[in-house]
Design a protein around this motif. Sequence first.
Motif, PDB file in Angstrom:
ATOM      1  N   TYR A   1     130.578  30.713  39.491  1.00  0.00           N
ATOM      2  CA  TYR A   1     129.494  30.512  38.704  1.00  0.00           C
ATOM      3  C   TYR A   1     128.369  29.730  39.399  1.00  0.00           C
ATOM      4  CZ  TYR A   1     132.230  31.835  34.525  1.00  0.00           C
ATOM      5  OH  TYR A   1     132.916  32.521  33.517  1.00  0.00           O
ATOM      6  N   TYR A   2     127.095  30.314  39.306  1.00  0.00           N
ATOM      7  CA  TYR A   2     126.083  29.828  39.908  1.00  0.00           C
ATOM      8  C   TYR A   2     124.968  29.436  38.984  1.00  0.00           C
ATOM      9  CZ  TYR A   2     127.950  32.578  43.837  1.00  0.00           C
ATOM     10  OH  TYR A   2     128.972  33.106  44.932  1.00  0.00           O
ATOM     11  N   CYS A   3     124.461  28.310  39.201  1.00  0.00           N
ATOM     12  CA  CYS A   3     123.237  27.655  38.465  1.00  0.00           C
ATOM     13  C   CYS A   3     121.998  28.285  39.155  1.00  0.00           C
ATOM     14  CB  CYS A   3     123.221  26.152  38.754  1.00  0.00           C
ATOM     15  SG  CYS A   3     121.868  25.486  37.968  1.00  0.00           S
ATOM     16  N   ASN A   4     121.230  28.718  38.316  1.00  0.00           N
ATOM     17  CA  ASN A   4     119.663  29.430  38.702  1.00  0.00           C
ATOM     18  C   ASN A   4     118.813  28.659  38.190  1.00  0.00           C
ATOM     19  OD1 ASN A   4     117.779  31.327  37.574  1.00  0.00           O
ATOM     20  ND2 ASN A   4     118.320  31.814  39.800  1.00  0.00           N
ATOM     21  N   ALA A   5     117.583  28.446  38.829  1.00  0.00           N
ATOM     22  CA  ALA A   5     116.584  27.761  38.363  1.00  0.00           C
ATOM     23  C   ALA A   5     115.159  28.297  38.777  1.00  0.00           C
ATOM     24  CB  ALA A   5     116.614  26.196  38.284  1.00  0.00           C
ATOM     25  N   ALA A   6     114.161  28.751  37.960  1.00  0.00           N
ATOM     26  CA  ALA A   6     112.792  29.337  38.393  1.00  0.00           C
ATOM     27  C   ALA A   6     111.838  27.958  38.433  1.00  0.00           C
ATOM     28  CB  ALA A   6     112.514  30.088  37.620  1.00  0.00           C
ATOM     29  N   LEU A   7     111.568  27.728  39.403  1.00  0.00           N
ATOM     30  CA  LEU A   7     110.798  26.430  39.810  1.00  0.00           C
ATOM     31  C   LEU A   7     109.325  26.924  40.158  1.00  0.00           C
ATOM     32  CD1 LEU A   7     113.328  24.193  41.429  1.00  0.00           C
ATOM     33  CD2 LEU A   7     113.209  24.588  39.191  1.00  0.00           C
ATOM     34  N   ASN A   8     108.390  25.902  39.337  1.00  0.00           N
ATOM     35  CA  ASN A   8     107.268  26.025  39.997  1.00  0.00           C
ATOM     36  C   ASN A   8     106.859  24.974  40.975  1.00  0.00           C
ATOM     37  OD1 ASN A   8     105.947  27.784  38.045  1.00  0.00           O
ATOM     38  ND2 ASN A   8     106.081  26.407  36.657  1.00  0.00           N
ATOM     39  N   VAL A   9     106.799  25.564  42.315  1.00  0.00           N
ATOM     40  CA  VAL A   9     106.713  24.590  43.575  1.00  0.00           C
ATOM     41  C   VAL A   9     105.226  24.180  43.713  1.00  0.00           C
ATOM     42  CG1 VAL A   9     108.829  25.145  44.257  1.00  0.00           C
ATOM     43  CG2 VAL A   9     106.857  26.687  44.998  1.00  0.00           C
ATOM     44  N   GLN A  10     104.470  25.048  43.313  1.00  0.00           N
ATOM     45  CA  GLN A  10     103.232  24.460  43.450  1.00  0.00           C
ATOM     46  C   GLN A  10     102.408  25.243  42.218  1.00  0.00           C
ATOM     47  OE1 GLN A  10     101.067  26.107  46.792  1.00  0.00           O
ATOM     48  NE2 GLN A  10     102.585  25.713  48.165  1.00  0.00           N
ATOM     49  N   LEU A  11     101.119  25.070  41.700  1.00  0.00           N
ATOM     50  CA  LEU A  11     100.480  25.291  40.472  1.00  0.00           C
ATOM     51  C   LEU A  11     100.518  26.936  40.016  1.00  0.00           C
ATOM     52  CD1 LEU A  11      97.414  23.111  40.234  1.00  0.00           C
ATOM     53  CD2 LEU A  11      99.594  22.931  38.735  1.00  0.00           C
ATOM     54  N   THR A  12     100.517  27.638  41.185  1.00  0.00           N
ATOM     55  CA  THR A  12     100.645  29.198  40.973  1.00  0.00           C
ATOM     56  C   THR A  12     101.793  29.834  41.799  1.00  0.00           C
ATOM     57  OG1 THR A  12      98.726  29.397  42.974  1.00  0.00           O
ATOM     58  CG2 THR A  12      98.182  29.208  40.585  1.00  0.00           C
ATOM     59  N   MET A  13     102.820  29.027  42.193  1.00  0.00           N
ATOM     60  CA  MET A  13     103.919  29.446  42.779  1.00  0.00           C
ATOM     61  C   MET A  13     105.221  29.142  42.406  1.00  0.00           C
ATOM     62  SD  MET A  13     104.876  29.066  46.919  1.00  0.00           S
ATOM     63  CE  MET A  13     103.325  29.726  47.447  1.00  0.00           C
ATOM     64  N   GLN A  14     105.702  30.444  41.879  1.00  0.00           N
ATOM     65  CA  GLN A  14     107.048  30.057  41.350  1.00  0.00           C
ATOM     66  C   GLN A  14     108.175  30.510  42.344  1.00  0.00           C
ATOM     67  OE1 GLN A  14     108.303  31.116  36.921  1.00  0.00           O
ATOM     68  NE2 GLN A  14     109.781  32.767  38.187  1.00  0.00           N
ATOM     69  N   ARG A  15     109.383  29.942  42.465  1.00  0.00           N
ATOM     70  CA  ARG A  15     110.400  30.300  43.415  1.00  0.00           C
ATOM     71  C   ARG A  15     111.779  30.179  42.600  1.00  0.00           C
ATOM     72  NH1 ARG A  15     109.089  27.722  49.265  1.00  0.00           N
ATOM     73  NH2 ARG A  15     107.210  28.988  49.785  1.00  0.00           N
ATOM     74  N   ASP A  16     112.577  31.165  42.975  1.00  0.00           N
ATOM     75  CA  ASP A  16     114.088  31.060  42.473  1.00  0.00           C
ATOM     76  C   ASP A  16     114.938  30.376  43.255  1.00  0.00           C
ATOM     77  OD1 ASP A  16     115.823  33.928  40.958  1.00  0.00           O
ATOM     78  OD2 ASP A  16     114.912  32.116  40.235  1.00  0.00           O
ATOM     79  N   TYR A  17     115.730  29.499  42.685  1.00  0.00           N
ATOM     80  CA  TYR A  17     116.658  28.715  43.370  1.00  0.00           C
ATOM     81  C   TYR A  17     118.166  28.630  42.802  1.00  0.00           C
ATOM     82  CZ  TYR A  17     112.943  26.118  45.845  1.00  0.00           C
ATOM     83  OH  TYR A  17     111.778  26.097  46.637  1.00  0.00           O
ATOM     84  N   TRP A  18     119.217  28.900  43.678  1.00  0.00           N
ATOM     85  CA  TRP A  18     120.505  29.010  43.421  1.00  0.00           C
ATOM     86  C   TRP A  18     121.185  27.735  43.955  1.00  0.00           C
ATOM     87  CZ3 TRP A  18     122.085  33.012  40.532  1.00  0.00           C
ATOM     88  CH2 TRP A  18     121.117  34.191  40.195  1.00  0.00           C
ATOM     89  N   GLY A  19     122.250  27.332  43.166  1.00  0.00           N
ATOM     90  CA  GLY A  19     123.238  26.617  43.589  1.00  0.00           C
ATOM     91  C   GLY A  19     124.438  27.161  44.452  1.00  0.00           C
ATOM     92  N   GLN A  20     125.216  26.329  44.607  1.00  0.00           N
ATOM     93  CA  GLN A  20     126.000  27.004  46.010  1.00  0.00           C
ATOM     94  C   GLN A  20     127.312  27.714  45.276  1.00  0.00           C
ATOM     95  OE1 GLN A  20     126.098  23.778  44.624  1.00  0.00           O
ATOM     96  NE2 GLN A  20     128.106  22.833  44.555  1.00  0.00           N
TER      97      GLN A  20
END
Length: 120
Positions: free
Chosen positions: A93-112
């Motif tokens: 099972y993986y955690c996932n989050a779509a984060l706004n790292v800047q005002l106009t930039m979203q990135r996808d992150y995954w847990g281990q």
Amino acid sequence: QVQLVESGGGSVQTGGSLTLSCAASGNFLTINDMGWYRKLQGKERELVAVVRTGGRKDYNEAVKDRFTVFRDNARDTVTLQMNNLKEEDTAVYYCNAALNVQLTMQRDYWGQGTQVTVSA
């Protein structure tokens, strides 16, 4: 640097329960969608449950009557309560989050990833 740190998981017998937790930390502005995916052996990674930006929750049909996803926006965490577990829930099972790292930039992150094993 952004991290998604997962906890929980493990081994349980069919019908048992487990709780997975995930906390986001690091440099980001806000979190959009946050939730859980899983990868069963020999299959593609699939959505388990997600809490959308506006609070809507989406579930995989196979789990929607047994799993519940919670999100704490104040703590940047998401929790998956899994009840009445079945052998077919065995997966990483993986955690996932779509984060706004800047005002106009979203990135996808995954847990281990964390292993969940359900046995008869």
